[in-house]
Design a protein around this motif. Structure first.
Motif, PDB file in Angstrom:
ATOM      1  N   LEU A  60     -14.562  61.522  10.226  1.00  0.00           N
ATOM      2  CA  LEU A  60     -15.791  61.991   9.586  1.00  0.00           C
ATOM      3  C   LEU A  60     -17.012  61.262  10.128  1.00  0.00           C
ATOM      4  O   LEU A  60     -18.075  61.865  10.284  1.00  0.00           O
ATOM      5  N   ARG A  61     -16.849  59.979  10.445  1.00  0.00           N
ATOM      6  CA  ARG A  61     -17.974  59.252  11.064  1.00  0.00           C
ATOM      7  C   ARG A  61     -18.305  59.863  12.419  1.00  0.00           C
ATOM      8  O   ARG A  61     -19.462  59.895  12.822  1.00  0.00           O
ATOM      9  N   ARG A  62     -17.295  60.348  13.133  1.00  0.00           N
ATOM     10  CA  ARG A  62     -17.534  60.977  14.444  1.00  0.00           C
ATOM     11  C   ARG A  62     -18.175  62.346  14.279  1.00  0.00           C
ATOM     12  O   ARG A  62     -19.035  62.742  15.057  1.00  0.00           O
ATOM     13  N   LEU A  63     -17.741  63.081  13.256  1.00  0.00           N
ATOM     14  CA  LEU A  63     -18.302  64.411  13.007  1.00  0.00           C
ATOM     15  C   LEU A  63     -19.706  64.343  12.398  1.00  0.00           C
ATOM     16  O   LEU A  63     -20.505  65.255  12.572  1.00  0.00           O
ATOM     17  N   PHE A  64     -19.979  63.257  11.663  1.00  0.00           N
ATOM     18  CA  PHE A  64     -21.275  63.080  11.007  1.00  0.00           C
ATOM     19  C   PHE A  64     -21.825  61.701  11.366  1.00  0.00           C
ATOM     20  O   PHE A  64     -21.931  60.819  10.514  1.00  0.00           O
ATOM     21  N   PRO A  65     -22.208  61.511  12.614  1.00  0.00           N
ATOM     22  CA  PRO A  65     -22.682  60.185  13.034  1.00  0.00           C
ATOM     23  C   PRO A  65     -24.070  59.893  12.469  1.00  0.00           C
ATOM     24  O   PRO A  65     -24.794  60.795  12.044  1.00  0.00           O
ATOM     25  N   ASP A  66     -24.431  58.612  12.493  1.00  0.00           N
ATOM     26  CA  ASP A  66     -25.784  58.233  12.105  1.00  0.00           C
ATOM     27  C   ASP A  66     -26.769  58.853  13.086  1.00  0.00           C
ATOM     28  O   ASP A  66     -26.508  58.929  14.288  1.00  0.00           O
ATOM     29  N   ALA A  67     -27.896  59.278  12.569  1.00  0.00           N
ATOM     30  CA  ALA A  67     -28.910  59.922  13.411  1.00  0.00           C
ATOM     31  C   ALA A  67     -29.730  58.920  14.199  1.00  0.00           C
ATOM     32  O   ALA A  67     -30.359  59.277  15.183  1.00  0.00           O
ATOM     33  N   TYR A  68     -29.740  57.681  13.756  1.00  0.00           N
ATOM     34  CA  TYR A  68     -30.542  56.661  14.423  1.00  0.00           C
ATOM     35  C   TYR A  68     -29.639  55.531  14.864  1.00  0.00           C
ATOM     36  O   TYR A  68     -28.723  55.142  14.163  1.00  0.00           O
ATOM     37  N   GLY A  69     -29.944  55.000  16.026  1.00  0.00           N
ATOM     38  CA  GLY A  69     -29.132  53.918  16.575  1.00  0.00           C
ATOM     39  C   GLY A  69     -27.911  54.508  17.265  1.00  0.00           C
ATOM     40  O   GLY A  69     -27.617  55.694  17.162  1.00  0.00           O
ATOM     41  N   GLY A  70     -27.206  53.689  17.960  1.00  0.00           N
ATOM     42  CA  GLY A  70     -26.027  54.139  18.660  1.00  0.00           C
ATOM     43  C   GLY A  70     -25.361  52.976  19.349  1.00  0.00           C
ATOM     44  O   GLY A  70     -25.779  51.825  19.176  1.00  0.00           O
ATOM     45  N   PRO A  71     -24.348  53.267  20.137  1.00  0.00           N
ATOM     46  CA  PRO A  71     -23.653  52.191  20.831  1.00  0.00           C
ATOM     47  C   PRO A  71     -24.622  51.363  21.674  1.00  0.00           C
ATOM     48  O   PRO A  71     -25.446  51.901  22.399  1.00  0.00           O
ATOM     49  N   GLY A  72     -24.538  50.076  21.512  1.00  0.00           N
ATOM     50  CA  GLY A  72     -25.399  49.188  22.292  1.00  0.00           C
ATOM     51  C   GLY A  72     -26.729  48.883  21.629  1.00  0.00           C
ATOM     52  O   GLY A  72     -27.428  47.963  22.025  1.00  0.00           O
ATOM     53  N   ASP A  73     -27.118  49.689  20.626  1.00  0.00           N
ATOM     54  CA  ASP A  73     -28.372  49.415  19.921  1.00  0.00           C
ATOM     55  C   ASP A  73     -28.163  48.275  18.932  1.00  0.00           C
ATOM     56  O   ASP A  73     -27.119  48.179  18.292  1.00  0.00           O
ATOM     57  N   ARG A  74     -29.162  47.439  18.832  1.00  0.00           N
ATOM     58  CA  ARG A  74     -29.110  46.378  17.838  1.00  0.00           C
ATOM     59  C   ARG A  74     -29.374  47.023  16.479  1.00  0.00           C
ATOM     60  O   ARG A  74     -30.396  47.681  16.264  1.00  0.00           O
TER      61      ARG A  74
END
Length: 194
Positions: free
Chosen positions: A64-78
């Motif tokens: 579900l986290r993959r299907l509904f990811p956070d809209a802000y930030g991502g891998p590598g972002d602090r």
């Protein structure tokens, strides 16, 4: 090649599925429906539904986290408090609609599979075009994302290693479904290109 989409003269795409393929697609789509959730009961007040708030925290299930990811930030972002708050706010007002759309798409796939006219051998010929083709693309994508998360695929090398799994590995059927869904998705995209 059986089980892959082909272009049709009317600009759509067609696919012949054997009974096992129909069963696999239907089962995976139903599982997706169950995972995404039953949804909310419709309200008599359409304005209340329009402004209903959804969850603000990411789902605990990795799929579900993959299907509904956070809209802000991502891998590598602090991850800052500001990004967390922005993601929570965005999720609160969008996740319910996203879930509803995924349910609608998966249910349309199930209904299409249930309505397939079948031959004497149990196979069926599916034909999609326009909005129905887009529905199938979205659901195939969601199914692949779900399987890739369960298989812990995060890089191309992970997929290569899965090709070499022995038949005795319990993940093998899931890997085969993942690869087949990839073929379906790729050939559907190819048939719809001008």
């Amino acid at each position: 090649m059986p089980g892959l989409f082909e272009r049709t003269p009317d600009g759509g795409a067609a696919l012949t599925l054997d009974p096992v393929e129909i069963s696999i697609l239907r089962s995976l789509s139903v599982q997706l429906l169950e995972l995404v959730g039953p949804g909310t009961e419709p309200s008599d007040d359409p304005f209340a539904e329009l402004f209903a708030e959804g969850p603000s925290a990411p789902p605990s299930d990795p799929v579900l986290r993959r299907l509904f990811p956070d809209a802000y930030g991502g891998p590598g972002d602090r991850e800052t408090q500001e990004l967390k708050e922005a993601a929570a706010e965005f999720r609160r007002y969008t996740e319910n609609d996203l879930r509803a759309k995924k349910r609608e798409d998966a249910l349309a796939v199930v209904h299409a599979l249930d309505a397939l006219p079948t031959a004497s051998d149990g196979s069926g010929r599916l034909h999609v075009q326009g909005p129905a083709a887009q529905t199938w693309l979205r659901t195939l994508n969601d199914l692949r994302l779900a399987l890739s998360t369960r298989l812990d695929i995060t890089a191309e090398d992970d997929t290569d290693a899965l090709y070499r799994l022995p038949d005795s590995d319990p993940r093998k059927p899931m890997v085969m479904a993942y690869l087949w869904l990839g073929g379906l998705q790729e050939t559907l995209v190819e048939t719809l290109l001008p």
